[in-house]
Enzyme design. Structure first.
Site, PDB file in Angstrom:
ATOM      1  N   SER A  89       0.963  -1.177   0.172  1.00 52.38           N
ATOM      2  CA  SER A  89      -0.423   0.054   0.265  1.00 52.38           C
ATOM      3  C   SER A  89       0.706   1.433   0.028  1.00 52.38           C
ATOM      4  O   SER A  89       0.410   2.184  -0.263  1.00 52.38           O
ATOM      5  CB  SER A  89      -0.971   0.374   1.189  1.00 52.38           C
ATOM      6  OG  SER A  89      -2.251  -0.610   1.124  1.00 52.38           O
ATOM      7  N   VAL A 110       1.004  -4.125   4.149  1.00 51.56           N
ATOM      8  CA  VAL A 110       1.202  -4.840   4.964  1.00 51.56           C
ATOM      9  C   VAL A 110       2.237  -5.991   4.605  1.00 51.56           C
ATOM     10  O   VAL A 110       2.518  -6.880   5.103  1.00 51.56           O
ATOM     11  CB  VAL A 110      -0.349  -6.046   4.143  1.00 51.56           C
ATOM     12  CG1 VAL A 110      -1.232  -5.770   4.308  1.00 51.56           C
ATOM     13  CG2 VAL A 110      -0.282  -6.376   2.536  1.00 51.56           C
TER      14      VAL A 110
END
Ligand code: DON
Length: 307
Positions: free
Chosen positions: A63, A261
């Site tokens: 991300s 993540v």
């Protein structure tokens, strides 16, 4: 002011929290990470990088790539077009939530940091093919980091491509509502490659510095992105960069930051430094647990909060 021995001490302190975290395994290739890994780099405006921990390890952006793709499409298409397809408000929901897409009208994602919004942003990367669009993004990443060797992990990209059913469903929802209009498999191909771009925490810190310096490389003097674009990105880092933990992060740490993540965190302390962290032990919200502890120690010691 930042010393290597102090950073090493902070890394050892933060590592103690690794046992409370868990590596992401919904992307199978990420499940191989060692939760005890932890590294940090700080890049100051004179170009100096101070790092600690196992800094040879590479982290895929996941991300974190969303903030870079956002900067690129803002430069390519301008604010008006981008914010027609994606909003500016935090959601308070997990990063992969689909819920608000149906609740809020028009059916556009609330911000570019949640997966739905990031998919809409990646859709806007210009180019005639997935390959051309990916190369444009990769060149931009290389320029930000000042490292022409940065590339992506085909293994991690493939692993996500094969298992990203939730992201596919977000794409179909967006396509039904006219937010995107391309082939979903092509968009997933581009998005999973984008998320699999990998680098060391030193590279991450160098990119953080560009955001910290309002888009300008302080060493070369080059304005890599307009000031307005850097400002918008940093604002999203504060309001949505850590998803539904952004409020607590702002209070405890107070530094514009974006997590992934994979356990990466990119942080930008305005006017002062860029910070890159890699610590794959995650909390239940998908943010690096050890990385956040490390940032908290750093922020308190050096008074880095912007608030
Ligand atoms: O789309 C996904 O689910 C991943 N490629 C990226 C998610 C992510 O990194 C969320 N961050 N904390």
């Amino acid at each position: 002011m930042y010393t290597k021995s102090e950073l090493e001490r902070f890394v050892e302190q933060a590592k103690k929290y690794a046992r409370y975290g868990k590596v992401a395994d919904y992307i199978p290739a990420l499940g191989k990470a060692d939760p005890n890994d932890l590294s940090i780099a700080i890049c100051t405006p004179d170009g100096n990088v101070i790092d600690a921990g196992d800094t040879t390890h590479k982290v895929t952006l996941q991300s974190i790539s969303k903030i870079i793709a956002l900067a690129l499409v803002l430069m390519e298409r301008g604010e008006q077009e981008v914010f027609r397809k994606v909003g500016m408000e935090p959601t308070g929901d997990p990063f992969n939530s689909i819920a608000k897409l149906e609740e809020v009208q028009p059916a556009k994602p609330l911000n570019p940091m949640i997966n739905a919004g990031a998919l809409a942003v990646t859709h806007m990367i210009a180019g005639a093919s997935v390959e051309e669009r990916f190369q444009r993004l990769l060149q931009f990443v290389r320029k930000l980091a000042g490292n022409p060797t940065i590339t992506y992990s085909p293994e991690v990209a493939q692993s996500e491509f094969e298992t990203a059913f939730l992201n596919r469903s977000l794409c179909y929802f967006l396509k039904q509502h006219g937010i995107i209009n391309e082939d979903v498999e092509e968009l997933m191909d581009l998005y999973t490659k984008q998320c699999a771009i990998e680098m060391t925490c030193d590279d991450l810190a160098r990119i953080g510095l560009i955001f910290a310096m309002d888009g300008r490389n302080p060493l070369t003097g080059e304005q890599i992105m307009p000031l307005d674009v850097a400002r918008i990105c940093k604002t999203f880092m504060v309001t949505c960069g850590m998803y539904n933990a952004s409020g607590e992060f702002a209070i405890k740490i107070g530094i514009p930051a974006k997590s992934g993540v994979s356990g990466g965190i990119l942080a930008a302390v305005p006017g002062r430094c860029g910070i890159g962290i890699f610590g794959p032990a995650l909390d239940e919200k998908g943010n690096s647990l050890t990385g956040m502890k490390l940032l908290e120690l750093l922020s308190k010691t050096y008074s880095l909060s912007i608030f």
